[in-house]
Design a protein around this motif. Structure first.
Motif, PDB file in Angstrom:
ATOM      1  N   ASP A  73      41.425  42.316  39.980  1.00 55.08           N
ATOM      2  CA  ASP A  73      42.768  42.620  39.292  1.00 55.08           C
ATOM      3  C   ASP A  73      43.762  42.928  40.048  1.00 55.08           C
ATOM      4  O   ASP A  73      43.469  43.895  41.173  1.00 55.08           O
ATOM      5  CB  ASP A  73      42.441  43.141  37.998  1.00 55.08           C
ATOM      6  N   ARG A 110      46.960  37.911  41.818  1.00 59.56           N
ATOM      7  CA  ARG A 110      47.603  37.171  40.428  1.00 59.56           C
ATOM      8  C   ARG A 110      46.977  35.668  40.835  1.00 59.56           C
ATOM      9  O   ARG A 110      46.550  34.968  39.874  1.00 59.56           O
ATOM     10  CB  ARG A 110      49.012  37.376  40.353  1.00 59.56           C
ATOM     11  N   MET A 132      45.292  39.730  32.307  1.00 56.28           N
ATOM     12  CA  MET A 132      46.529  39.676  32.791  1.00 56.28           C
ATOM     13  C   MET A 132      47.522  38.947  31.913  1.00 56.28           C
ATOM     14  O   MET A 132      48.838  39.537  32.023  1.00 56.28           O
ATOM     15  CB  MET A 132      46.376  38.794  34.330  1.00 56.28           C
TER      16      MET A 132
END
Lengths: 231, 231, 231, 231
Positions: B42, B113, B191
């Motif tokens: 992450d 991301r 996210m």
């Protein structure tokens, strides 16, 4: 009065009305007459139409097409046929003119089943692509770079490329109507229903397309499902 | 003691332990030392690792890879890099040996991301393919024919072809572990959570992979999500 | 030959056949005759039945019932009526015998709409309860204690209590058939579809019930949706 | 310096900081000192806090509360306790002042688990209620009548009644923050994740709350999830 009638309309009700309605095609069906249903509808509708046509001595073929407006213009459709094999063979030159390839899938109803599954996959892919592009934006990433990376990998396809381009350019001119893919998702889910087969991805996608429809995207391209993610 | 350390482990906890643990890499980080994190984790973990490495004078690059075991063997991975641009440039020959192409995405965290979004799309595509193949079977259609039709259309891709082949052959030898794609879906959903961005397709896919894990498919290939649909 | 005919069958097709079939009720409809449809079906079916009955001079009322086998035995059903108000008033003594209360909702179709929404809520509640009880078990908590806590809070209801008891006792004797709630979910989702209104909770619940049906729970109580979570 | 410290904060990070941060409670923990964590957090956080407190000789109890602002004012909360039983007994008078009842659930972490499952059920119930009320409106039915019918049936509960009233009155003053129920759904889904237990209803609900958050409803009551259905 024609020997062969081709039909291609937008949903099960229209397909049924064309044959069974007050001045429907059924009136003119006699031994020797052929009816070719090219609409994407549910298998039950196909079975019903096949039965009424053949009960009058007619010959029935379903032949829904996979593809879009552009592919249709280019004669590059894929045709799925099922029903009376002799009709399929007799019309092979027609199908060759319309499409790049065709498949014969056995008894009437099978082409509808296969087409609904293909369109279900397409609808879920499209919603997934829109979800990815909007999540990229929401987390500060470039949508163009996301597409560039996607096109370098194993998921690259004409579909991914074209639909991402649509979204990046904000061009939602219909190549395949959003309302039609939602109708196909609905019919595919219903088919899973009758087979007691869960389709959670299609069910999730269907809800996203319903939101897009509520946002007046019905008559735009399926890529306009993007707007369900940003409003 | 190395000038450049490459790390590639399975999840955020392992990545953090490797740096911050009792005999972690951080002990040896001094000005001039480089740390390259190639794990898919992450963005918060990346940000944390970047901060601790740079606070000791080290240089930090994240460089997760898109691709599978097979692509790795063939040196055909796609590398997403972010963080210290000079490290990226200094190591370009290494990346060229591992992958066919690489992207530099700016500040540390961006590669994580982008990778999570790519893997989210891949996870949803895979579940959709499995849903289509099993619905074909449940409604009496040939899975091989379904694949043949799919490969004639615009959705055709290496990914679709390989994963359908896996399923048709019942070969779930891991090219990409199912447990890892589920972890990536979880991180991507999270996210989206932080960005207040709904991801209904990923959420549906995640539940299907959880079912697959409950059926002991964690260490099989992601295509084994198929089994969640038939049990 | 009766002045008033009550119908209560399991799905739209059966309801339609009873009126429109070869020896259907429609044959005997003349001015003065009343037809009361108590089945839970879709609003389109009600509209169609209402039209054919009234076109022959008959009077039409829909009056689906909310409740279960047990409530029916106890005369505690809730009756939702719509259509011809004079029929509703003429039959008030009948409805009082069957139910504890009734509502008149205006034009024919409204009772079907309201009933489908109520049953949609019930189906989603039931799936949620099963999800909670199984997650309790999966994380090492007592299901009985979970129920005890639930019954101390604001979510406490007869429904929650009875359905949890069913699950704790493994007693899935049908009070309301699982296959019927799945049919209602399907019809409610389809109603949302026509109104372009997303129903993601119902869509998720519907997939869980489809799994339960695939596990042969169709003829058990709706609480048997529990089994979709443990297999 | 207190013998007993009660903590009640909004999320796992805040709970951890209060104990482990620079001037955290842990500094003052010695044999005899009690720490009571009343926040609703994940079981892993509870386990970690329990370990650090007890490793210094302190006594640890978790005691999250089920209920709302209103119930808190009225001293009608339900308290779930787990950890050190002697602390639970020593503080029974405190708990009696705050709540109408309490449960002792064994080892630390169990109260967090149970509370997350309860809140997961509550979150899914709330989204379902909003879905029903909005579908009523979208199909031309009275929301008030829908509530009246619901309250006559077996699903009637204080929760259903209050939350429907909120929506009918457009009063979304927070009794329980929407952002907190979304956090709880996230933590419950993650707990299911670790137990390989699918939670499709919670996953669907979570996406609806994320949409509500994107519509700036975070600091409104959970009933404001209604707005995710009408925008």
């Amino acid at each position: 009065m024609c020997d062969i009638t081709f039909s291609c309309v937008s949903d099960p009700k229209a397909a049924r009305d064309l044959v069974l309605g007050p001045s429907g095609v059924l009136q003119g069906i006699r031994p020797g007459k052929c009816y070719i249903e090219m609409s994407t509808v549910d298998p039950e509708t196909i079975t019903e139409l096949s039965q009424v046509i053949t009960s009058r001595g007619g010959r029935f073929l379903e032949a829904p097409v996979a593809g879009s407006q552009q592919l249709s213009n280019d004669g590059m459709l894929v045709i799925l046929a099922a029903g009376d094999r002799t009709v399929y063979e007799d019309c092979s030159s027609c199908f060759q003119a319309m499409g790049k390839t065709s498949f014969f899938l056995g008894e009437a109803g099978n082409a509808a089943r296969m087409m609904l599954i293909l369109n279900m996959v397409q609808g879920s892919f499209m919603a997934t692509i829109a979800e990815g592009l909007t999540l990229a934006q929401a987390t500060g990433q470039s949508q163009q770079t996301f597409l560039d990376i996607l096109c370098q990998g194993q998921m690259a396809s004409t579909f991914v490329d074209q639909k991402c381009q649509n979204i990046l350019q904000g061009n939602f001119k219909p190549d395949y109507y959003l309302k039609h893919i939602q109708k196909d998702l609905r019919l595919a889910i219903s088919m899973g229903d009758m087979a007691n087969h869960p389709t959670p991805m299609a069910a999730a996608a269907n809800e996203v397309y319903k939101r897009a429809k509520a946002l007046d995207q019905s008559d735009n391209d399926i890529s306009a499902v993007y707007r369900a993610y940003i409003h």
